[in-house]
Motif scaffolding. Sequence first.
Motif, PDB file in Angstrom:
ATOM      1  N   CYS A  21       0.857  -1.181   0.000  1.00  0.00           N
ATOM      2  CA  CYS A  21       0.000   0.000   0.000  1.00  0.00           C
ATOM      3  C   CYS A  21       0.893   1.231   0.000  1.00  0.00           C
ATOM      4  CB  CYS A  21      -0.875   0.034   1.250  1.00  0.00           C
ATOM      5  SG  CYS A  21      -2.352  -0.955   1.058  1.00  0.00           S
ATOM      6  N   CYS A 215      -6.746  -0.123  -4.175  1.00  0.00           N
ATOM      7  CA  CYS A 215      -5.672  -1.096  -3.980  1.00  0.00           C
ATOM      8  C   CYS A 215      -6.071  -2.463  -4.535  1.00  0.00           C
ATOM      9  CB  CYS A 215      -5.314  -1.200  -2.506  1.00  0.00           C
ATOM     10  SG  CYS A 215      -4.363   0.227  -1.948  1.00  0.00           S
ATOM     11  N   HIS A 240      -8.867  -1.032   6.130  1.00  0.00           N
ATOM     12  CA  HIS A 240      -8.438  -0.986   4.727  1.00  0.00           C
ATOM     13  C   HIS A 240      -8.171  -2.391   4.163  1.00  0.00           C
ATOM     14  CE1 HIS A 240      -6.862   0.592   1.053  1.00  0.00           C
ATOM     15  NE2 HIS A 240      -5.601   0.278   1.310  1.00  0.00           N
ATOM     16  N   GLU A 244     -10.256  -4.661   1.588  1.00  0.00           N
ATOM     17  CA  GLU A 244      -9.635  -5.125   0.330  1.00  0.00           C
ATOM     18  C   GLU A 244      -9.938  -6.614   0.115  1.00  0.00           C
ATOM     19  OE1 GLU A 244      -5.821  -4.416  -1.308  1.00  0.00           O
ATOM     20  OE2 GLU A 244      -5.422  -2.864   0.168  1.00  0.00           O
TER      21      GLU A 244
HETATM   22 ZN   LIG Z   1      -3.891   0.099   0.135  1.00  0.00          ZN
END
Ligand SMILES: [Zn+2]
Length: 457
Positions: A21, A215, A240, A244
């Motif tokens: 990331c 991402c 996050h 994802e």
């Molecule tokens: Zn990320």
Amino acid sequence: MGRKKEVFKPINPEEVKLYACGPTVYSYAHIGHFRAYVFVDTLVRMLKYNELKVIHVMNITDVGHLTDDASQGEDKIEKAAKKEGKTAWEIAEFYTKDFFDAMKKLNVQKPEIVCKATNHIQDMINLVKKIEENGYTYRTSDGIYFDTSKLSDYGKLAGLNIEGLKEGARIEKNPEKKNPTDFALWKFAKEGEKRQMEWASPWYSHSFPGWHIECTAMSMKYLGEVYDIHTGGVDHISVHHTNEIAQAEAATGKEFVNYWLHNEFVNINGEKMSKSKGNIYNMNDIESKGFDPLAVRYLFLTAHYRSKINFTWESLKAAQNTLETLREHMKLLQEEDKKESKLEKIQEYKTKFLEFINDDLTISEALSLMWQLIRDEEKINNQDKYNLILEFDKVFGLGVGEIKTEEIPEEIQKLVEEREESRKNKDYQKADEIRNKIKEIGYKLQDTKNGIKVRKI
Ligand SMILES: [Zn+2]
């Protein structure tokens, strides 16, 4: 990799696919970022040291990261643009450059692929469409949301207690959300709001991606639906990275990533970094105090990536002193040494080094091993020590291979020879006079096992 001596197995035995990331480019890169990317860099270097090919992808978040890190608040880039009187695009460009400048100073190698969110809008739209077709989304007045209750193992990475979250849900900022953990895949510009960064999408004419979809879409584009390693800070675990995984697995039905590696935070003087404490240091703060950025790198290498590290100016000073001592040793090790090395001893150092770095990247132990090697009086000569340290530095990345012995000016060389002559003739007064003259010009003489050496003062 892993404390349990788990053997790391890439999907393709010859090639590791890794996604890190990247930064949200709305302000200067700071010491917390430095740690995250020095960690990824040593990880990549360790894999390459193991003769694996690495495809390292990193994103640049230049849109869609909102101020509350979830689905509400202002876009960080647009907010910075308003504050600094620049366009959102200028903000992103300026801080992306600052980020890579800092990385270069830290000797962090550039990933094979660097991808900007704003260049991948269509990839993200396609992924959201897929998740939508599979029945995981719903629409609210401000965006397309992911329904986390539809995914039976949502939160598995963080071990989130979803029921607990539901019961404990405090004041929800968005009453249209069905579950507290639901998040925006795609956001709509507010009524009457003119964003600088917005695109037409199948859902709304003025819209932009959510942070998490960036991402997932970009890593899947470059590395495939399932890949080896994904990295980030520990703060990414609960939201996050959890999101994802949800997005990827809702789209493909396959397990997304095989190894998640998270680096811990940096504390400053024992406290969390925060704007209000004024302790968010960037590269300018470090350099303006006279520090070498590589001392920061050395400091990070002394702690395991999964341990918090306490940064103080004193600890940075100590790291810088140690680094300078190392550089001095690298100069000294370039001197001739006729001693014969024991080959099995060299092999022993190599084996231990590999064990440490492959044991979940225990770089601090590998550093101690290097110091042990430097102090090893018995079995290894200067040249072999020098070459071994150069090899270890492929992982440390301290750039010690660039340290060369000093060029001694001809004038000084002549004086040294004259002094030797005087000493031979037992004219010690003249020899001392010449030594003083050499000192005045800025060089000193040292007696070593291999004769007289000249150094710059
Ligand atoms: Zn990320």
